[in-house]
Design an enzyme around this catalytic site. Structure first.
Site, short mmCIF file in Angstrom:
data_model
loop_
_atom_site.label_atom_id
_atom_site.label_comp_id
_atom_site.label_asym_id
_atom_site.label_seq_id
_atom_site.Cartn_x
_atom_site.Cartn_y
_atom_site.Cartn_z
N LYS A 177 0.78 -1.15 0.04
CA LYS A 177 0.24 -0.11 -0.04
C LYS A 177 1.05 1.40 -0.14
CE LYS A 177 -3.75 -2.40 0.38
NZ LYS A 177 -4.61 -2.75 -0.53
N HIS A 295 -6.19 -12.96 -7.86
CA HIS A 295 -7.05 -12.02 -7.28
C HIS A 295 -8.45 -12.06 -7.88
CE1 HIS A 295 -8.28 -8.33 -5.74
NE2 HIS A 295 -7.24 -8.16 -4.93
#
Length: 486
Positions: A177, A295
């Site tokens: 992140k 994902h």
């Protein structure tokens, strides 16, 4: 419901014109599904005034051989065999106007080993059929004869653990992140700090590919440099999921080959690349001894709503066939959609050799997986160290726990966030192995571990009140009840 066949037989069946689907052979309540049939369970919501049996028969017809009118060329085929057969229609408990339709398909309707071909029938044109308000594919029974035409997960849980030399606990990871905007050098720094601090994996997020702020080759180089340094510093095998998702198969193969050259043990793809691309990358991963992480980007556009779309349990089954090794499957306690019982059903599909029917988990059929490898579920999205006892209880040990914000958001830095998660996990595993009631004693166990681990103490303090308690939009239709004693 209407358990008598009303199929028109003989020459009248092929008269020109429009005929009700239930009279064309798509409603056969006496049909006994064969072991080799593919069975689909649909949630059908007909338009007002449409007969439920006719609506369900139409789903069978439009997902197999039918069109809107009788065609004489049906007589050139083994039409009785190739017609899908709706053999059971039941009202959905607690959902007036919706019906469960059980539909059997002959195995010969499907190309062996092709998710694309399977889905072209099962979720093809039928989802746009006007007589239906809504349609959802809830579950499927895939016969062993069909399952065996797929390779299944390229690596599997057992071999992955052997390669990593990590057993008896969940694996720990973190998504880098912010997901977008970092330079390659800073991205690599995040990877190094997280792995050095105690995580097993870091990962790219779904939408980090090759953008102007960081091209893919730059990211791969910095990430693998970080992995190698972290391995040298800790003595543990580490990895980072390098997202090879790209515009074309040629681009994806190029990126995967480069990841292999750099010594990566794992690559990543997104669900949005499509079923054929997923199967192609799974075959590449098996040939090249690479773990393949998927994902599930985009899945909620069709899995989240209860009345229309495709249940994620079906997607999980397709992805196990397709051959991925990891799949995001929900956290229950995190920020993303996930009813506890429904999520357990997803995890069972990933990890069991045989799934028995469990209506309370949304699993409607027994499912044999033959010799296909098990699929490692991944929990990510809004989880933190303070939930470790809940995560271990709900999800078990064969899971990857991805703490993105719960690692990188730590006030003392990334390495401290990783250490907090690792210490919390090790404390909980130790308590479990000692036979303690770690679920109820979880907060106490964590508090004691935090006495000698400042990063964990700070993590528990900063995220102690963070919960995501919202009503799930997709929960099982059948809830177990306790039978009163006589």
């Amino acid at each position: 419901m209407n358990d008598q066949s009303i199929t028109v037989r003989g020459k009248d069946r092929y008269k020109s014109g429009v005929m009700e689907y239930k009279k064309m052979g798509y409603w056969e309540p006496s049909y006994q599904p064969k072991d080799t049939d593919v069975i689909a369970l649909f949630r059908v919501t007909p338009q007002d005034g449409v007969d439920p049996v006719e609506a369900c028969a139409a789903v069978a017809g439009e997902s197999s051989t039918a069109t809107w009118t009788v065609v004489w060329t049906d007589r050139l085929t083994a039409a009785e065999k190739y017609r899908a057969k709706c053999y059971r229609v039941e009202p959905v408990p607690g959902s007036p106007g919706s019906y469960f339709a059980y539909i059997a398909y002959d195995l010969d309707l499907f190309e062996p080993g092709s998710i694309a071909n399977l889905t072209a029938s099962i979720i093809g044109n039928v989802f746009g059929f006007k007589p239906l308000k809504a349609l959802r594919l809830e579950d499927m029974r895939l016969p062993v004869a069909y399952v065996k035409t797929f390779q299944g997960p390229a690596t599997g849980i057992v071999v992955e653990r052997e390669r990593l030399d990590k057993f008896g606990r969940p694996l720990l990871g973190a998504t880098v992140k912010p997901k977008l905007g970092l330079s390659g050098r800073n991205y690599g720094r995040v990877v190094y700090e997280a792995l050095k601090g105690g995580l097993d994996f870091t990962k790219d997020d779904e939408n980090i590919n090759s953008q102007p702020f960081m091209h893919w080759r730059e990211r791969f180089l910095y990430c693998m440099e970080a992995v190698n340094k972290a391995q040298a510093a800790t003595g543990e095998i580490k990895g980072t999921y390098l997202n090879v998702t790209a515009a074309t198969m040629e681009d994806m193969y190029e990126r995967a080959e480069f990841a292999k050259e750099l010594g990566s043990t794992i690559i990543m793809i997104d669900l949005v690349i499509g079923y054929t691309a997923i199967q192609s990358m799974a075959k590449w991963a098996r040939r090249n001894d690479m773990i393949l992480h998927l994902h599930r980007a985009g899945h909620s556009t069709y899995t989240r709503q209860r009345a229309h779309g495709v249940s994620f349990r079906v997607i999980a089954k397709w992805m196990r066939l397709a051959g991925v090794d990891h799949i995001h499957a929900g956290t229950v306690v995190g920020k993303l959609e996930g009813d506890p019982n429904t999520t357990r059903g997803y995890y069972d599909i990933c990890r069991e050799d045989f799934n028995p029917m469990r209506l309370e988990h949304g699993v409607f059929f027994d499912q044999h997986w033959a010799s296909l490898n098990k699929l490692m579920p991944v929990a990510s999205g809004g989880i933190h160290a303070g939930q470790m006892h809940q995560l271990l209880d709900l999800l078990g040990e064969d899971v990857v726990l991805q703490f993105g914000g719960g690692t990188i958001g730590h006030p003392r830095g990334i390495a401290a966030g990783a250490t907090a998660n690792r210490v919390a996990l090790e404390a909980m595993i130790l308590a479990r192995n000692e036979g303690r009631d770690y679920v109820h004693e979880g907060p106490e166990i964590l508090a004691k571990a935090a006495q000698t681990c400042t990063p964990l103490r700070e993590a528990l303090e900063i995220w102690k009140d963070v919960t995501f308690n919202y009503e799930s939009t997709d929960s099982p239709d059948f809830v177990p009840t306790v039978t009163p004693a006589a």
